[in-house]
Motif scaffolding. Structure first.
Motif, PDB file in Angstrom:
ATOM      1  N   THR A   1       0.836  -1.204   0.000  1.00 57.01           N
ATOM      2  CA  THR A   1       0.000   0.000   0.000  1.00 57.01           C
ATOM      3  C   THR A   1       0.869   1.252   0.000  1.00 57.01           C
ATOM      4  N   PHE A   2       1.898   1.283   0.843  1.00 54.33           N
ATOM      5  CA  PHE A   2       2.822   2.416   0.896  1.00 54.33           C
ATOM      6  C   PHE A   2       3.487   2.610  -0.466  1.00 54.33           C
ATOM      7  N   ASN A   3       3.973   1.538  -1.075  1.00 53.96           N
ATOM      8  CA  ASN A   3       4.637   1.625  -2.376  1.00 53.96           C
ATOM      9  C   ASN A   3       3.689   2.119  -3.467  1.00 53.96           C
ATOM     10  N   ARG A   4       2.439   1.672  -3.422  1.00 47.60           N
ATOM     11  CA  ARG A   4       1.447   2.115  -4.415  1.00 47.60           C
ATOM     12  C   ARG A   4       1.196   3.614  -4.294  1.00 47.60           C
TER      13      ARG A   4
ATOM     14  N   ALA B   1       4.127   5.742   7.038  1.00 45.59           N
ATOM     15  CA  ALA B   1       3.592   4.482   7.560  1.00 45.59           C
ATOM     16  C   ALA B   1       4.021   4.419   9.021  1.00 45.59           C
ATOM     17  N   THR B   2       3.056   4.277   9.891  1.00 39.23           N
ATOM     18  CA  THR B   2       3.338   4.243  11.319  1.00 39.23           C
ATOM     19  C   THR B   2       2.437   3.226  11.995  1.00 39.23           C
TER      20      THR B   2
ATOM     21  N   ASP C   1      10.570   4.743  16.984  1.00 34.09           N
ATOM     22  CA  ASP C   1      10.036   3.396  17.198  1.00 34.09           C
ATOM     23  C   ASP C   1       8.692   3.196  16.506  1.00 34.09           C
ATOM     24  N   GLU C   2       7.931   4.281  16.339  1.00 36.62           N
ATOM     25  CA  GLU C   2       6.598   4.198  15.741  1.00 36.62           C
ATOM     26  C   GLU C   2       6.611   4.411  14.231  1.00 36.62           C
ATOM     27  N   LEU C   3       7.694   4.968  13.701  1.00 35.47           N
ATOM     28  CA  LEU C   3       7.791   5.296  12.274  1.00 35.47           C
ATOM     29  C   LEU C   3       8.309   4.085  11.504  1.00 35.47           C
ATOM     30  N   ILE C   4       7.512   3.594  10.576  1.00 37.58           N
ATOM     31  CA  ILE C   4       7.883   2.416   9.794  1.00 37.58           C
ATOM     32  C   ILE C   4       8.493   2.820   8.459  1.00 37.58           C
TER      33      ILE C   4
END
Length: 153
Positions: free
Chosen positions: A40-43, A91-92, A120-123
């Protein structure tokens, strides 16, 4: 992840310091299952990056890549620029509780919330500044056409 958090914090601070220059805004949020988060992030990233004519500067995992296009120089704005568009894709694993109301005070609050996301929360994070260099411009017609969800402040 601490580097991503620093970039996010620097970006949100840069925006918070210039609220008088904000003309349009949009905020979209969503929850996706962890299994589909990366795709989803990549899209979303590809969708936003495809709106650019070209990418002059990129920074991926600390490696800065500058286009070899001799006609354009990254970081030098053109006198014809009418607008600068900043897209922040995050993305988190934190529920951010961002507002759907679009006004200057709420944008300030939302930017503060984004800037306070811990490493820690940031993906994942992607920040796109457009235009990126001399010869690049973004006029009102292009802005409205390419980004129809923007709301005038």
């Amino acid at each position: 992840s601490s580097g991503l958090q620093r970039i996010l914090q620097d970006t949100t601070l840069s925006l918070l310091r210039k609220p008088d220059l904000w003309v349009y805004s949009n905020l979209e949020t969503g929850l996706v299952p962890y299994a589909s988060a990366e795709s989803t992030f990549n899209r979303i990233s590809i969708t936003e990056r495809s709106k650019l004519k070209r990418e002059l500067t990129s920074n991926y995992s600390g490696q800065i890549n500058i286009s070899k296009d001799s006609e354009l120089k990254p970081g030098e704005s053109d006198q014809t620029n009418e607008y600068i568009l900043v897209t922040i894709i995050i993305a988190t694993n934190k529920d951010l509780k961002l507002s759907k109301v679009i006004d200057n005070e709420q944008i300030k609050n939302d930017l503060r919330i984004l800037g306070s996301i811990s490493s820690d929360e940031l993906i994942a994070l992607e920040i796109i500044w457009h235009p990126d260099g001399e010869g690049e411009s973004l006029r009102k017609e292009e802005l409205i056409t390419q980004y129809p969800n923007l709301k005038h402040l």
